[in-house]
Design an enzyme around this catalytic site. Sequence first.
Site, PDB file in Angstrom:
ATOM      1  N   LYS A 113      13.398 -14.224 -11.473  1.00  0.00           N
ATOM      2  CA  LYS A 113      13.285 -12.895 -12.476  1.00  0.00           C
ATOM      3  C   LYS A 113      12.445 -13.325 -13.618  1.00  0.00           C
ATOM      4  O   LYS A 113      11.437 -12.753 -13.756  1.00  0.00           O
ATOM      5  CB  LYS A 113      14.872 -12.740 -13.171  1.00  0.00           C
ATOM      6  N   HIS A 157      18.151 -35.497 -10.572  1.00  0.00           N
ATOM      7  CA  HIS A 157      17.509 -36.198  -9.522  1.00  0.00           C
ATOM      8  C   HIS A 157      16.161 -35.765  -9.338  1.00  0.00           C
ATOM      9  O   HIS A 157      15.371 -35.767  -8.499  1.00  0.00           O
ATOM     10  CB  HIS A 157      18.284 -35.828  -8.290  1.00  0.00           C
ATOM     11  N   GLU A 217       8.401 -14.034 -12.336  1.00  0.00           N
ATOM     12  CA  GLU A 217       7.955 -12.923 -11.844  1.00  0.00           C
ATOM     13  C   GLU A 217       7.526 -11.614 -12.927  1.00  0.00           C
ATOM     14  O   GLU A 217       6.403 -11.299 -12.694  1.00  0.00           O
ATOM     15  CB  GLU A 217       8.581 -12.160 -10.643  1.00  0.00           C
ATOM     16  N   ARG A 219       5.090   0.135  -6.156  1.00  0.00           N
ATOM     17  CA  ARG A 219       5.121  -0.490  -4.926  1.00  0.00           C
ATOM     18  C   ARG A 219       3.868  -1.941  -5.016  1.00  0.00           C
ATOM     19  O   ARG A 219       4.019  -2.557  -4.332  1.00  0.00           O
ATOM     20  CB  ARG A 219       4.802   0.310  -3.774  1.00  0.00           C
ATOM     21  N   ASN A 224      -1.940   1.886   6.014  1.00  0.00           N
ATOM     22  CA  ASN A 224      -1.021   0.689   5.535  1.00  0.00           C
ATOM     23  C   ASN A 224      -0.755  -0.118   6.723  1.00  0.00           C
ATOM     24  O   ASN A 224      -0.348   0.240   7.909  1.00  0.00           O
ATOM     25  CB  ASN A 224       0.382   1.342   5.188  1.00  0.00           C
ATOM     26  N   GLY A 225      -0.922  -1.522   6.636  1.00  0.00           N
ATOM     27  CA  GLY A 225      -0.739  -2.485   7.605  1.00  0.00           C
ATOM     28  C   GLY A 225      -1.957  -3.207   7.924  1.00  0.00           C
ATOM     29  O   GLY A 225      -2.804  -3.262   7.095  1.00  0.00           O
ATOM     30  N   TRP A 278      -3.340  -2.267  -1.225  1.00  0.00           N
ATOM     31  CA  TRP A 278      -3.019  -3.946  -1.912  1.00  0.00           C
ATOM     32  C   TRP A 278      -3.616  -4.527  -0.824  1.00  0.00           C
ATOM     33  O   TRP A 278      -3.450  -4.745   0.351  1.00  0.00           O
ATOM     34  CB  TRP A 278      -1.559  -4.204  -1.746  1.00  0.00           C
ATOM     35  N   LYS A 333       6.563  -4.270  -4.585  1.00  0.00           N
ATOM     36  CA  LYS A 333       8.025  -4.184  -4.580  1.00  0.00           C
ATOM     37  C   LYS A 333       8.505  -4.420  -3.166  1.00  0.00           C
ATOM     38  O   LYS A 333       9.783  -4.758  -3.124  1.00  0.00           O
ATOM     39  CB  LYS A 333       8.076  -2.433  -4.740  1.00  0.00           C
ATOM     40  N   CYS A 380       0.711  -1.156  -0.022  1.00  0.00           N
ATOM     41  CA  CYS A 380      -0.060  -0.078   0.026  1.00  0.00           C
ATOM     42  C   CYS A 380       1.000   1.259   0.059  1.00  0.00           C
ATOM     43  O   CYS A 380       2.148   1.146   0.475  1.00  0.00           O
ATOM     44  CB  CYS A 380      -0.957  -0.003   1.068  1.00  0.00           C
ATOM     45  N   GLU A 436      18.176 -17.015  -8.973  1.00  0.00           N
ATOM     46  CA  GLU A 436      17.632 -15.821  -9.301  1.00  0.00           C
ATOM     47  C   GLU A 436      17.134 -15.401 -10.719  1.00  0.00           C
ATOM     48  O   GLU A 436      16.152 -15.214 -11.107  1.00  0.00           O
ATOM     49  CB  GLU A 436      18.837 -14.892  -9.191  1.00  0.00           C
TER      50      GLU A 436
END
Length: 617
Positions: A494, A513, A497, A27, A100-101, A74, A612, A2, A490
């Site tokens: 990347k 395996h 996402e 964000r 926010n929270g 969000w 973000k 948020c 990574e």
Amino acid sequence: MCGIVGYVGKQKAAPLILEGLKRLEYRGYDSAGLVLLENGRFTVAKKIGRVANLETVTAPLPLPGHHGMGHTRWATHGGVTDANAHPHVSSDGRIALIHNGVIENYSKLKAFLLGKGYTFVSETDTEVLCNLIAYHYAKEPAAAAGDSRFVNSVRKALGHTEGTYGIVVMATDAPGELVTARKGSPLILGLGDGESLVASDVAAIVSRTQNVVYLKDGQIAHLTATTFAITTQNSGTVDPVIDKVTWSIADAEKGAYAHFMEKEIFEQPAALENAMRGRFSEDGSTAQFGGLNLSAGEFRGIERFMFCACGTALHACMVTEHLIERFARIPVECDYASEFRYRNAPLFRNTLFFVMSQSGETIDTLAALREAKRKGYKVLAVNNVVGSSIAREADGGIYQHVGPEVGVASTKAFTSQLLIGAMLALYIGRLRDLSFGEGVQIVRALKGAPDLARRALQQADHIRGIAQRYAHHTDMLFLGRLALFPIALEGALKLKEISYIHAEGYPAAEMKHGPIALVSEQCPSVFFAPSGEMLNKVVSSMQEIKARKGPIIAIVTADVELPAGLADETIVIPECHEAVLPIVASIPVQLLSYYIAVARGCDVDKPRNLAKSVTVE
Ligand code: M6R
């Protein structure tokens, strides 16, 4: 997640709030809204989707006033609906709130407020807090001299609240005033010329002012256009420290680039320069850091390191683990911050903790830091955002100094974490057994990293071509060994996402395996195949994939010649020292993911469902 922006001053508030909200878009959010106060009346607008949707609904409205606040939400409590978007207004119409929270005891508070006649139009915990403030505001006597009814009612409501918050409050009786408070969610006050701002992120206010105050947990600020006062939840007074933001608005704009991610990938040579500036010893054999708050002697006494982080930052920790064990021969453990905080791991004495976090606000990383401190351990932080919660709560640390990273997919922050990790390994190594000569060699190699990154970036057009040929695939493997295994992880992160392609990273030999079952003409594998002791082993793994008709994209150093026909595509990176190799090898996978996402028409800077910085559990 948020985002918050509030304004009081001489200018019309609405355009500034909308501009601030756009700067917070990166964000991650799913709805946006604003409230303005004029002549004792709130004007509220909210809309699901992008800030552009909010602009569309507000375009025909008069949007009066020089005092207001906006929010990007969000969703946590309650679905993505216009009604659940912030701001919320209390049912008596006197208080407006953005938050926010998470208010954890909201159901109990809601039951109490329903009993008092307050009503609710949304499913959110925020509307509960808003009505709770209104309840205390109604009960609070009119302000005594030097006292504020408005601030007191917020303080009282927060006193009954469990959970986390960064809030901004407006009251119809208090034109030209904002009250803001934080516990676990960042808030920054901006002190402009005849105007005051509050935001959850410097990016939202840096176009108006560079003078800021980072609010601390448990603090409440009362702002007018020309004044501000900070008190604590216990009514104590606070002597604020005014900081200067060192970056400008141009740093947070994409300029000629199509996306922030592209800009940030190409900024990496400069970002690496900034991250290492002034951090090598005069004799050129080791690294030095200003803010560790731990003497060389104390460092020598450390017998173990523990690194905690999330996502990309955890991959940087894993590379650092490898390098510290190589250069300093001290055992290192890495853990997901989200697991460490709950698993009550047995810990060794003389362990030094590190957390890594670009944003410094990731709630799991912050919780891991607090857990380690609670158990009596020192915690140092590698972090990019000055004044962030993690930077403030750590015992010391290292700033990355790479400027704002706006793209959700971390790129320049990651490679600067890799650089700092390598410098840390060098520093610790030189306090122990690493020789002067080896130290000099590593310093030279690290100083060459920006130039090597520049050369790796020259492959961009070639990689774009590969991306276009492979963008239709739905599965991909990334395979590497030793310090390049975390880079394989990574690369997979990347790709998934930003392009929504299913991708997995594995140590190359581990592939047989299990993951080898996925291999077919439809599932390409990206291999890291640098020269060195593991090359033959990696080539064997490639043969195994080839034998099963799996397409291969090989990332090789310039001195490697693969058997003819083994790789379908080859990306060449410069030869380099092992301390720098993870940095240089990251660049092709960043570019590959970026160009694949672009080819698939994905919203690269704002991938679906992602934020973000992840400030909720
Ligand atoms: O701000 P942080 O470094 O603490 O963020 C940690 C992760 O959320 C972050 O790295 C995430 O994995 C990125 N989207 C990766 O690109």
